[in-house]
Enzyme design. Sequence first.
Site, PDB file in Angstrom:
ATOM      1  N   CYS A  63      -7.448  -2.737  -3.601  1.00 29.67           N
ATOM      2  CA  CYS A  63      -6.798  -2.758  -4.912  1.00 29.67           C
ATOM      3  C   CYS A  63      -7.386  -3.837  -5.806  1.00 29.67           C
ATOM      4  O   CYS A  63      -7.793  -3.584  -6.937  1.00 29.67           O
ATOM      5  CB  CYS A  63      -5.291  -2.957  -4.725  1.00 29.67           C
ATOM      6  SG  CYS A  63      -4.426  -3.247  -6.262  1.00 29.67           S
ATOM      7  N   CYS A 116      -7.707  -0.560  -7.965  1.00 25.57           N
ATOM      8  CA  CYS A 116      -6.831  -0.551  -9.139  1.00 25.57           C
ATOM      9  C   CYS A 116      -7.246  -1.554 -10.221  1.00 25.57           C
ATOM     10  O   CYS A 116      -7.335  -1.211 -11.401  1.00 25.57           O
ATOM     11  CB  CYS A 116      -5.394  -0.890  -8.755  1.00 25.57           C
ATOM     12  SG  CYS A 116      -4.885  -0.443  -7.100  1.00 25.57           S
ATOM     13  N   LYS A 140     -10.915  -1.286 -11.780  1.00 22.26           N
ATOM     14  CA  LYS A 140     -10.930   0.031 -12.449  1.00 22.26           C
ATOM     15  C   LYS A 140     -10.143  -0.007 -13.754  1.00 22.26           C
ATOM     16  O   LYS A 140     -10.616   0.456 -14.780  1.00 22.26           O
ATOM     17  CB  LYS A 140     -10.327   1.064 -11.507  1.00 22.26           C
ATOM     18  CG  LYS A 140     -10.081   2.391 -12.159  1.00 22.26           C
ATOM     19  CD  LYS A 140      -9.036   3.198 -11.438  1.00 22.26           C
ATOM     20  CE  LYS A 140      -7.631   2.776 -11.752  1.00 22.26           C
ATOM     21  NZ  LYS A 140      -6.624   3.524 -10.991  1.00 22.26           N
TER      22      LYS A 140
HETATM   23  C1  LIG Z   1     -11.282   3.262  -7.023  1.00 18.97           C
HETATM   24  C2  LIG Z   1      -9.855   3.140  -6.586  1.00 18.97           C
HETATM   25  C3  LIG Z   1      -8.869   3.068  -7.521  1.00 18.97           C
HETATM   26  C4  LIG Z   1      -7.537   2.938  -7.132  1.00 18.97           C
HETATM   27  N1  LIG Z   1      -6.586   2.872  -8.099  1.00 18.97           N
HETATM   28  C5  LIG Z   1      -5.295   2.737  -7.751  1.00 18.97           C
HETATM   29  C6  LIG Z   1      -4.292   2.609  -8.756  1.00 18.97           C
HETATM   30  O1  LIG Z   1      -4.579   2.646  -9.942  1.00 18.97           O
HETATM   31  N2  LIG Z   1      -3.016   2.450  -8.360  1.00 18.97           N
HETATM   32  C7  LIG Z   1      -2.665   2.404  -7.032  1.00 18.97           C
HETATM   33  O2  LIG Z   1      -1.478   2.248  -6.727  1.00 18.97           O
HETATM   34  N3  LIG Z   1      -3.603   2.544  -6.060  1.00 18.97           N
HETATM   35  C8  LIG Z   1      -4.893   2.700  -6.386  1.00 18.97           C
HETATM   36  N4  LIG Z   1      -5.848   2.800  -5.417  1.00 18.97           N
HETATM   37  C9  LIG Z   1      -5.422   2.830  -4.010  1.00 18.97           C
HETATM   38  C10 LIG Z   1      -5.112   1.430  -3.471  1.00 18.97           C
HETATM   39  O3  LIG Z   1      -6.212   0.586  -3.714  1.00 18.97           O
HETATM   40  C11 LIG Z   1      -4.822   1.521  -1.974  1.00 18.97           C
HETATM   41  O4  LIG Z   1      -3.785   2.453  -1.752  1.00 18.97           O
HETATM   42  C12 LIG Z   1      -4.396   0.174  -1.394  1.00 18.97           C
HETATM   43  O5  LIG Z   1      -5.378  -0.811  -1.613  1.00 18.97           O
HETATM   44  C13 LIG Z   1      -4.131   0.324   0.107  1.00 18.97           C
HETATM   45  O6  LIG Z   1      -3.818  -0.931   0.664  1.00 18.97           O
HETATM   46  P1  LIG Z   1      -4.103  -1.217   2.198  1.00 18.97           P
HETATM   47  O7  LIG Z   1      -3.572  -2.590   2.445  1.00 18.97           O
HETATM   48  O8  LIG Z   1      -3.597  -0.118   3.024  1.00 18.97           O
HETATM   49  O9  LIG Z   1      -5.679  -1.190   2.350  1.00 18.97           O
HETATM   50  P2  LIG Z   1      -6.802  -2.089   1.675  1.00 18.97           P
HETATM   51  O10 LIG Z   1      -6.343  -2.651   0.383  1.00 18.97           O
HETATM   52  O11 LIG Z   1      -8.022  -1.264   1.683  1.00 18.97           O
HETATM   53  O12 LIG Z   1      -6.937  -3.319   2.666  1.00 18.97           O
HETATM   54  C14 LIG Z   1      -7.473  -3.183   3.942  1.00 18.97           C
HETATM   55  C15 LIG Z   1      -8.261  -4.438   4.266  1.00 18.97           C
HETATM   56  O13 LIG Z   1      -8.543  -4.469   5.663  1.00 18.97           O
HETATM   57  C16 LIG Z   1      -9.826  -5.048   5.840  1.00 18.97           C
HETATM   58  N5  LIG Z   1     -10.281  -4.634   7.175  1.00 18.97           N
HETATM   59  C17 LIG Z   1     -10.597  -3.396   7.594  1.00 18.97           C
HETATM   60  N6  LIG Z   1     -10.877  -3.391   8.912  1.00 18.97           N
HETATM   61  C18 LIG Z   1     -10.733  -4.678   9.316  1.00 18.97           C
HETATM   62  C19 LIG Z   1     -10.858  -5.313  10.591  1.00 18.97           C
HETATM   63  N7  LIG Z   1     -11.160  -4.635  11.690  1.00 18.97           N
HETATM   64  N8  LIG Z   1     -10.665  -6.658  10.649  1.00 18.97           N
HETATM   65  C20 LIG Z   1     -10.341  -7.375   9.538  1.00 18.97           C
HETATM   66  N9  LIG Z   1     -10.191  -6.810   8.322  1.00 18.97           N
HETATM   67  C21 LIG Z   1     -10.368  -5.470   8.220  1.00 18.97           C
HETATM   68  C22 LIG Z   1     -10.636  -4.489   4.691  1.00 18.97           C
HETATM   69  O14 LIG Z   1     -11.752  -5.309   4.409  1.00 18.97           O
HETATM   70  C23 LIG Z   1      -9.608  -4.489   3.557  1.00 18.97           C
HETATM   71  O15 LIG Z   1      -9.680  -5.671   2.790  1.00 18.97           O
HETATM   72  C24 LIG Z   1      -7.195   2.900  -5.760  1.00 18.97           C
HETATM   73  C25 LIG Z   1      -8.206   2.978  -4.797  1.00 18.97           C
HETATM   74  C26 LIG Z   1      -9.515   3.098  -5.194  1.00 18.97           C
HETATM   75  C27 LIG Z   1     -10.592   3.178  -4.152  1.00 18.97           C
END
Ligand SMILES: Cc1cc2nc3c(=O)[nH]c(=O)nc-3n(C[C@H](O)[C@H](O)[C@H](O)COP(=O)(O)OP(=O)(O)OC[C@H]3O[C@@H](n4cnc5c(N)ncnc54)[C@H](O)[C@@H]3O)c2cc1C
Length: 459
Positions: A42, A47, A50
């Site tokens: 994000c 987010c 973007k």
């Molecule tokens: C281009 C784009 C635009 C988006 N726009 C929006 C928006 O406008 N609004 C919205 O609500 N959502 C949006 N999203 C979606 C949103 O970014 C995700 O839903 C959100 O970030 C998910 O959070 P998360 O914690 O599950 O994963 P992430 O934020 O991806 O965090 C996971 C983290 O785990 C780390 N990781 C992975 N494996 C390991 C490991 N083995 N050891 C240590 N660290 C590790 C990664 O490096 C990463 O930092 C967008 C996504 C993208 C790609």
Amino acid sequence: MPYDFDLFVIGGGSAGVRCGRIAAGHGARVAVAEERFWGGTCVNVGCVPKKIMVNAAEYGAWMEDAAAFGWPHHRHQHHDWAKLAAARDAEVTRLSGIYGKLLAGAGVTSFDARATFLDPHTLDVGGQRVTAERIVIATGGTPMRLDIPGAELGLVSDDLFTLKALPRRAVVIGGGYIAVEFATILQGLGAEVDLMYRAPLPLRGFDEDIRGAAAEALAAQGIRLNPDVRPTRITALPDGLMVAMSNNFMREADAVFFCTGRAPNTAGLGLEKAGIAPLAGGAIPVNDDHQTVQPHIYALGDVIDRVNLTPMATAVGHALADTLFGSNPRRASYDNVATAVFMSPPIATVGLTETEAAARGPVDVYVTRFTPMRHTISKREGRKTLMKLVVCQATQKVLGAHMLGEDAAEIMQGIGIAIGMGATKQDFDRTIGIHPTAAEEFVTLRTRTRVAGVAAAAQ
Ligand SMILES: Cc1cc2nc3c(=O)[nH]c(=O)nc-3n(C[C@H](O)[C@H](O)[C@H](O)COP(=O)(O)OP(=O)(O)OC[C@H]3O[C@@H](n4cnc5c(N)ncnc54)[C@H](O)[C@@H]3O)c2cc1C
């Protein structure tokens, strides 16, 4: 045997940071490992950067609109990409730093390292063995390319944020919200853009009226739409790339973006050592409490592939921490999650589409389309607002609200509260509007446009 930590969170993104921080606030001994960037997708490649670029893209057209209101006419011929990139990157760095500080302030132990399972309670964290009573997997997802010849020549969404210059010609592959937003950004900043998608309309899963209006708005903005096609091959040319399509057409481009979905980050995580088998696409299966088959290991956020949105990830992470360590067992609801597509004009939606609602029973459908006041003056094409309410005929509850139009995302947040509380059409009707706004149309939709669902078939 005592564990090193009460809770170990793998992944310092939206879900992991919130879960770890709140758990530590409840007194738990917590560690979080992040291998790439604090704040996750994000903040760093999703987010936030973007939306900054969406904002940037909008200014060009606004400058042209301003002429109709008496301002001198400035065309946006020379957008300064490097200036935008520097401002964007500074903001991303600031926010990512805040995430790290939030954890430290809460007393969380942070590891700038990759974590993988050695057994159900033990992790390898950058070469160090660490044990934890409970483990949360919050590793998010990774953008995918299509499996076609020359795919390696294409870019993925992360790459937009490291490009050194605006590509003059761009092909964006995909019809989901990220594809549509990227096409909007690139075209708005001055590129020639082709959007290529498999279906007749973009934005599968959104309400059909919205999908149709979105295609019109994208085309009016100047994005070339290529529906019903798949790319079949990308080849390098001396001065760019060539994308071949399933309809035998070709497109030349300087950059090709695959916005074709994201895979959960589970490869190489050592899940087998923890006794967890991912689903076919890589997502981790969990129950309603986000427990995996190992009751002390949880998974949340994009890695479980439910509602892949930041506020959902943080809400679930927060609820889990409250449940495990805060004596406040609760679940975050996946129902009626409002969401937006930051195209131009934006889309926002909450609740059921007409098709989903009609499959459950008869619904009254209210639709309005109008030119917002700003554009009665600017005369800019393709700026018509569409608003729609889907209402259960039996209970008169509003089941879904959909909008394409300026400020849609800002408006829909409040509508989401009303729908979440079970508001009826009559509750909407007796609400006094704010005048003159577009939002007031949501409380003045007097005339039913049509009936859908079972009763419609009977009529
Ligand atoms: C281009 C784009 C635009 C988006 N726009 C929006 C928006 O406008 N609004 C919205 O609500 N959502 C949006 N999203 C979606 C949103 O970014 C995700 O839903 C959100 O970030 C998910 O959070 P998360 O914690 O599950 O994963 P992430 O934020 O991806 O965090 C996971 C983290 O785990 C780390 N990781 C992975 N494996 C390991 C490991 N083995 N050891 C240590 N660290 C590790 C990664 O490096 C990463 O930092 C967008 C996504 C993208 C790609």
